[in-house]
Design an enzyme around this catalytic site. Structure first.
Site, PDB file in Angstrom:
ATOM      1  N   ASN A  75      41.697 -21.967  10.881  1.00 48.21           N
ATOM      2  CA  ASN A  75      41.412 -20.531  10.862  1.00 48.21           C
ATOM      3  C   ASN A  75      39.939 -20.194  10.660  1.00 48.21           C
ATOM      4  O   ASN A  75      39.540 -19.064  10.878  1.00 48.21           O
ATOM      5  CB  ASN A  75      42.246 -19.830   9.784  1.00 48.21           C
ATOM      6  CG  ASN A  75      42.184 -20.516   8.447  1.00 48.21           C
ATOM      7  OD1 ASN A  75      42.530 -21.689   8.322  1.00 48.21           O
ATOM      8  ND2 ASN A  75      41.735 -19.800   7.434  1.00 48.21           N
ATOM      9  N   SER A  78      53.118 -16.315  12.146  1.00 49.22           N
ATOM     10  CA  SER A  78      52.930 -15.056  11.426  1.00 49.22           C
ATOM     11  C   SER A  78      52.734 -13.925  12.439  1.00 49.22           C
ATOM     12  O   SER A  78      51.989 -14.094  13.411  1.00 49.22           O
ATOM     13  CB  SER A  78      51.710 -15.163  10.514  1.00 49.22           C
ATOM     14  OG  SER A  78      51.461 -13.928   9.886  1.00 49.22           O
ATOM     15  N   GLY A  79      53.384 -12.784  12.179  1.00 46.39           N
ATOM     16  CA  GLY A  79      53.347 -11.679  13.137  1.00 46.39           C
ATOM     17  C   GLY A  79      51.994 -11.010  13.269  1.00 46.39           C
ATOM     18  O   GLY A  79      51.579 -10.629  14.367  1.00 46.39           O
ATOM     19  N   HIS A  80      51.264 -10.883  12.142  1.00 45.77           N
ATOM     20  CA  HIS A  80      50.077 -10.022  12.192  1.00 45.77           C
ATOM     21  C   HIS A  80      48.847 -10.685  12.793  1.00 45.77           C
ATOM     22  O   HIS A  80      47.779 -10.076  12.840  1.00 45.77           O
ATOM     23  CB  HIS A  80      49.781  -9.432  10.808  1.00 45.77           C
ATOM     24  CG  HIS A  80      49.197 -10.383   9.808  1.00 45.77           C
ATOM     25  ND1 HIS A  80      47.896 -10.311   9.417  1.00 45.77           N
ATOM     26  CD2 HIS A  80      49.734 -11.413   9.123  1.00 45.77           C
ATOM     27  CE1 HIS A  80      47.655 -11.252   8.511  1.00 45.77           C
ATOM     28  NE2 HIS A  80      48.763 -11.937   8.321  1.00 45.77           N
ATOM     29  N   THR A 121      68.073  -8.559   3.058  1.00 51.36           N
ATOM     30  CA  THR A 121      68.318  -7.731   4.243  1.00 51.36           C
ATOM     31  C   THR A 121      67.157  -7.872   5.227  1.00 51.36           C
ATOM     32  O   THR A 121      65.991  -7.790   4.830  1.00 51.36           O
ATOM     33  CB  THR A 121      68.509  -6.258   3.822  1.00 51.36           C
ATOM     34  OG1 THR A 121      69.604  -6.224   2.906  1.00 51.36           O
ATOM     35  CG2 THR A 121      68.804  -5.361   5.017  1.00 51.36           C
ATOM     36  N   GLY A 144      53.371 -15.787   7.088  1.00 49.84           N
ATOM     37  CA  GLY A 144      53.041 -17.187   7.334  1.00 49.84           C
ATOM     38  C   GLY A 144      53.027 -17.993   6.042  1.00 49.84           C
ATOM     39  O   GLY A 144      53.443 -19.154   6.021  1.00 49.84           O
ATOM     40  N   THR A 145      52.578 -17.393   4.976  1.00 51.54           N
ATOM     41  CA  THR A 145      52.521 -18.083   3.678  1.00 51.54           C
ATOM     42  C   THR A 145      53.919 -18.502   3.233  1.00 51.54           C
ATOM     43  O   THR A 145      54.131 -19.620   2.762  1.00 51.54           O
ATOM     44  CB  THR A 145      51.875 -17.149   2.628  1.00 51.54           C
ATOM     45  OG1 THR A 145      50.566 -16.809   3.075  1.00 51.54           O
ATOM     46  CG2 THR A 145      51.799 -17.807   1.265  1.00 51.54           C
ATOM     47  N   CYS A 155      40.420 -14.821   3.185  1.00 53.31           N
ATOM     48  CA  CYS A 155      41.222 -15.017   1.976  1.00 53.31           C
ATOM     49  C   CYS A 155      40.371 -15.453   0.793  1.00 53.31           C
ATOM     50  O   CYS A 155      40.838 -15.449  -0.329  1.00 53.31           O
ATOM     51  CB  CYS A 155      42.286 -16.073   2.204  1.00 53.31           C
ATOM     52  SG  CYS A 155      43.370 -15.675   3.548  1.00 53.31           S
TER      53      CYS A 155
HETATM   54  N1  PLP Z   1      47.990 -20.190   7.845  1.00 47.61           N
HETATM   55  C1  PLP Z   1      46.858 -19.897   8.509  1.00 47.61           C
HETATM   56  C2  PLP Z   1      46.189 -20.948   9.338  1.00 47.61           C
HETATM   57  C3  PLP Z   1      46.304 -18.615   8.409  1.00 47.61           C
HETATM   58  O1  PLP Z   1      45.168 -18.320   9.056  1.00 47.61           O
HETATM   59  C4  PLP Z   1      46.975 -17.650   7.611  1.00 47.61           C
HETATM   60  C5  PLP Z   1      46.386 -16.302   7.440  1.00 47.61           C
HETATM   61  O2  PLP Z   1      45.203 -16.103   7.554  1.00 47.61           O
HETATM   62  C6  PLP Z   1      48.159 -18.014   6.966  1.00 47.61           C
HETATM   63  C7  PLP Z   1      48.640 -19.293   7.099  1.00 47.61           C
HETATM   64  C8  PLP Z   1      48.909 -17.039   6.114  1.00 47.61           C
HETATM   65  O3  PLP Z   1      49.598 -16.110   6.928  1.00 47.61           O
HETATM   66  P1  PLP Z   1      50.102 -14.737   6.285  1.00 47.61           P
HETATM   67  O4  PLP Z   1      48.883 -13.874   6.126  1.00 47.61           O
HETATM   68  O5  PLP Z   1      51.066 -14.183   7.287  1.00 47.61           O
HETATM   69  O6  PLP Z   1      50.747 -15.075   4.995  1.00 47.61           O
END
Ligand code: PLP
Length: 378
Positions: free
Chosen positions: A150, A200-202, A239, A70-71, A324
């Site tokens: 989040n 984001s997948g996770h 890849t 996601g980042t 985070c």
């Molecule tokens: N954006 C939001 C709102 C999130 O909650 C997160 C992860 O906690 C991210 C972005 C970042 O995603 P990733 O951990 O896949 O980089």
């Protein structure tokens, strides 16, 4: 026994997802760029996976690009938008409570000639579309607004912001970080008219290390993130992470097969947890987040870092604000303007399809004991 109550930080991978990934790692391991059948099978698999996720998001597969997280999607979205709108101006609107994957790149941009307006949430954690209207200028090139916060679980007015930009005939592009919203709350980039959307997948039962960026087909020649071998339609070379892609798609498929049921389950767990924990003396709810999977609470005077480590040692996983931030008071908590003792005690409990009442009962007991054996700070 583990009681995992931190699904907004990351999710467990269901066995069927791990199996799909294992198949790719051991059998369908070809490079999708290779011309022989093993490679072409990997290419077909990647295409199928893209189609599964695109269908869940309601977009064309051609509008969905795989990234590593996601980042990465957030960073790419910002740079793609600024490039696309380079003749529009250098003013950006965002919220003060975005994830650091948005705030940090914007901080660098602010040091390099861009002007950023940060919209502040009210005390319930919400942002209003009128705030966007007030901040919007002729030279606004980008509005970046998350779908679900989040930390508080608040849903932001992304659909209304898209409508506002249309009504005002603004040339600003709209990016939405939907990492916490996808498959939890309504999310429709095409129907709403959002230009870019990060996933984001996770966060949905997929593996870590895979994300996606929706880039509306309205973009002609989007700015490549990684020039190189030409993968992802020439925009994001490298890849393809085929096992991660297969895991992400399998996770989405599983969630979509029981989507309403999963959302209802998370909501029921959240309601149960809210009722139970608010029965602890002095516990308060923080913000009024409506997302079904995130509950933010505070035990004023009891530092959240102590709660998290005490409960963690007993196998109960939850987070102090966002995972985070590791101990630092989060910018989201700061933006809510809570009293100092409340802000210091904010915890986030988050739910997934695997969450049980027993997990919540264990959390309740542990919090009650924590409160009994510790003295509150002044
Ligand atoms: N954006 C939001 C709102 C999130 O909650 C997160 C992860 O906690 C991210 C972005 C970042 O995603 P990733 O951990 O896949 O980089």
């Amino acid at each position: 026994m583990l009681h995992y109550l931190d699904h907004a930080a990351t999710t467990p991978v269901p066995p069927a997802v791990a199996q799909a990934m294992l198949d790719v790692l051991t059998n369908q391991f070809g490079n999708p760029s290779a011309q022989y059948p093993l490679g072409q099978e990997a290419k077909a698999l990647t295409d199928r996976c893209r189609a599964v996720i695109a269908e869940a998001l309601g977009c064309h597969p051609k509008e969905l690009y795989f990234t590593s997280c996601g980042t990465e999607s957030d960073n790419w979205a910002i740079h793609a938008a600024l490039w696309q709108g380079r003749h529009v101006g250098r003013h950006i609107i965002t919220t003060a409570v975005e994830h650091s994957a948005i705030l940090e790149p914007l901080r660098f941009l602010a040091q390099n000639g861009y002007e950023v307006t940060y919209l502040k949430p009210d005390t319930t954690g919400h942002i209003r579309v009128e705030q966007v209207a007030e901040a919007l200028r002729e030279d606004t090139v980008l509005v970046s607004m998350m779908l679900v916060n989040n930390e508080t679980g608040c849903i932001f007015p992304v659909k209304e912001t898209a409508q506002l930009l249309r009504e005002k005939k603004s040339r600003a592009l709209l990016h939405c970080d939907a990492v916490q919203g996808f498959l939890k709350v309504p999310c429709d980039p095409v129907g709403w008219g959002v230009d870019l959307m990060s996933l984001s997948g996770h966060k949905v039962g997929g593996p870590k290390g895979i994300g996606a960026l929706y880039i509306s087909e309205k973009f002609r020649n989007p700015r490549p993130l990684l020039p190189g071998g030409g993968q992802e339609n020439g925009l994001r070379s490298g890849t393809e992470a085929t096992a991660q892609i297969a895991g992400f798609a399998k996770a989405v498929e599983l969630r979509c097969a029981h989507l309403q049921e999963t959302i209802d389950h998370m909501q029921a767990m959240k309601d149960y947890c809210r009722e139970k924990l608010l029965s602890i003396d002095t516990m308060v709810e923080v913000g009024k987040g409506q997302a079904p999977h995130i509950l933010s609470l505070a035990l004023p005077g009891y530092p959240s870092a102590n709660i998290v480590s005490d409960l963690g040692a007993q196998g109960i996983c939850l987070s102090a604000g966002s995972a985070c931030h590791r101990g630092k008071q989060s910018h989201v908590v700061t933006a809510l303007g809570l009293p100092k003792r409340t802000a210091a005690g904010v915890i986030r409990v988050s739910f997934g399809p695997e969450t049980t009442r027993e997990d919540i009962d264990a959390l309740y007991e542990a919090l009650r004991l924590h409160k009994e054996k510790r003295f509150p700070m002044l």
